[in-house]
Scaffold this motif. Structure first.
Motif, mmCIF file in Angstrom:
data_model
loop_
_atom_site.group_PDB
_atom_site.id
_atom_site.type_symbol
_atom_site.label_atom_id
_atom_site.label_comp_id
_atom_site.label_asym_id
_atom_site.label_seq_id
_atom_site.Cartn_x
_atom_site.Cartn_y
_atom_site.Cartn_z
ATOM 1 N N UNK A 77 0.849 -1.210 0.000
ATOM 2 C CA UNK A 77 0.000 0.000 0.000
ATOM 3 C C UNK A 77 0.877 1.249 0.000
ATOM 4 N N UNK A 97 -10.425 -12.430 -0.639
ATOM 5 C CA UNK A 97 -10.363 -10.997 -0.298
ATOM 6 C C UNK A 97 -8.913 -10.490 -0.393
ATOM 7 N N UNK A 101 -7.432 -7.766 -3.039
ATOM 8 C CA UNK A 101 -6.641 -6.626 -2.549
ATOM 9 C C UNK A 101 -5.339 -6.505 -3.340
ATOM 10 N N UNK A 105 -4.107 -3.394 -5.597
ATOM 11 C CA UNK A 105 -2.873 -2.679 -5.249
ATOM 12 C C UNK A 105 -1.796 -2.824 -6.328
ATOM 13 N N UNK B 38 -9.589 -1.378 -1.321
ATOM 14 C CA UNK B 38 -8.622 -2.095 -0.473
ATOM 15 C C UNK B 38 -7.388 -1.222 -0.214
ATOM 16 N N UNK B 39 -6.865 -1.340 0.994
ATOM 17 C CA UNK B 39 -5.719 -0.511 1.349
ATOM 18 C C UNK B 39 -6.118 0.776 2.043
ATOM 19 N N UNK B 46 -4.761 -1.271 7.449
ATOM 20 C CA UNK B 46 -5.193 -1.266 6.064
ATOM 21 C C UNK B 46 -6.300 -2.311 5.867
ATOM 22 N N UNK B 47 -7.410 -1.870 5.299
ATOM 23 C CA UNK B 47 -8.565 -2.742 5.126
ATOM 24 C C UNK B 47 -8.396 -3.598 3.862
ATOM 25 N N UNK B 48 -8.737 -4.870 4.018
ATOM 26 C CA UNK B 48 -8.618 -5.874 2.953
ATOM 27 C C UNK B 48 -9.997 -6.140 2.364
ATOM 28 N N UNK B 49 -10.054 -6.502 1.096
ATOM 29 C CA UNK B 49 -11.339 -6.944 0.585
ATOM 30 C C UNK B 49 -11.542 -6.742 -0.893
ATOM 31 N N UNK B 68 -10.772 -8.609 7.790
ATOM 32 C CA UNK B 68 -10.462 -9.950 7.288
ATOM 33 C C UNK B 68 -9.160 -10.485 7.874
#
Lengths: 160, 96
Positions: A77, A97, A101, A105, B38-39, B46-49, B68
């Protein structure tokens, strides 16, 4: 997805929950094949899955670099980490998930999602983002999935 | 659950909920819903998904969000934090 090298310079393997034994064998298989072809391989996962690998490979024949998944995600990130190839092992919803992600990214990188477990069909159906999928009903026996992985990566003639 | 584990959270959906179920629950049960990718950083993690990730706002001061973990799946959590709610309103988007 452009400029994908045949042999990725940097590869990232993202592992899911270690409850399906086939994952560990195939993680070694993928890491070993990439490493012997010259790729720099980082394996990311939760502490349990990384410890399983480290205990199984005490002299680091197959694995070199490992990182806790949350830290790896944070570095991606924050643009501190990149790769040419990302391989995600997925046998549950959470792993899909994580794959989504990584797709978000790393939009330009090659993403291969290995979907396995007792019932991989519904998991495969959840994947609504661009990636290469390798799907097989594998929990304990990795051989069929190994063959499919070899075909996708062009390792079909490999004896490893 | 890292930093979020140390916060006072309420688990809305039980363990084993899919990511899709968490998103649908947030969209159906809260009138104020925001979307992030995401991120996105929430409570310093940091949010995942699968994008778009739905965040619900409850009572104007509580955030509902998916969290998650590799082995457990996705939790749908509710945490009260008025400042974080304001930050979501400023940085998230309204549409999917």
């Amino acid at each position: 997805m452009t400029d994908i090298p045949v042999t990725p310079k940097k590869a990232l393997i993202v592992l899911g929950c270690p409850e399906a034994p086939a994952q560990q064998a195939l993680a070694f298989h993928v890491a070993h094949n990439l490493k012997t072809r010259g790729s720099e391989v980082l394996i990311a996962g939760n502490p349990s899955v990384l410890n399983l690998l480290k205990v199984s490979d005490p002299e680091n024949h197959y694995i070199t670099n490992t990182m806790v998944l949350e830290k790896c995600i944070a570095e991606v990130v924050e643009k501190k980490r990149d790769c040419d190839l990302c391989v995600v092992f997925a046998h549950n919803d959470a792993a899909i998930a994580y794959a989504a992600t990584m797709r978000y990214l790393l939009p330009e990188r090659r993403l291969v999602v290995i979907v396995f477990g007792k019932d991989p069909g519904p998991l495969e159906a959840e994947i609504n983002f661009p990636c290469e999928k390798i799907v097989d009903k594998a929990v304990h026996n990795p051989m069929q999935l190994k063959r499919k992985i070899n075909e996708v990566f062009g390792w079909a003639v490999s004896r490893t | 659950m890292g930093c979020i584990e140390n916060l006072k959270y309420e688990m809305i959906l039980p363990l084993g909920a899919s990511f899709k179920e968490c998103r649908e629950y947030a969209e159906k049960n809260f009138t104020e819903v925001w979307y992030v990718d995401p991120g996105y950083k929430l409570f310093d993690e940091y949010i995942i998904g699968l994008p778009p990730i739905a965040l619900g706002i409850d009572e104007g001061k509580k955030i509902i969000f998916p969290y998650t973990k590799p082995c457990h799946g996705t939790y749908l959590l509710r945490i009260e934090d008025a400042d974080e709610v304001e930050r979501v309103r400023k940085t998230a988007r309204k549409k999917k």
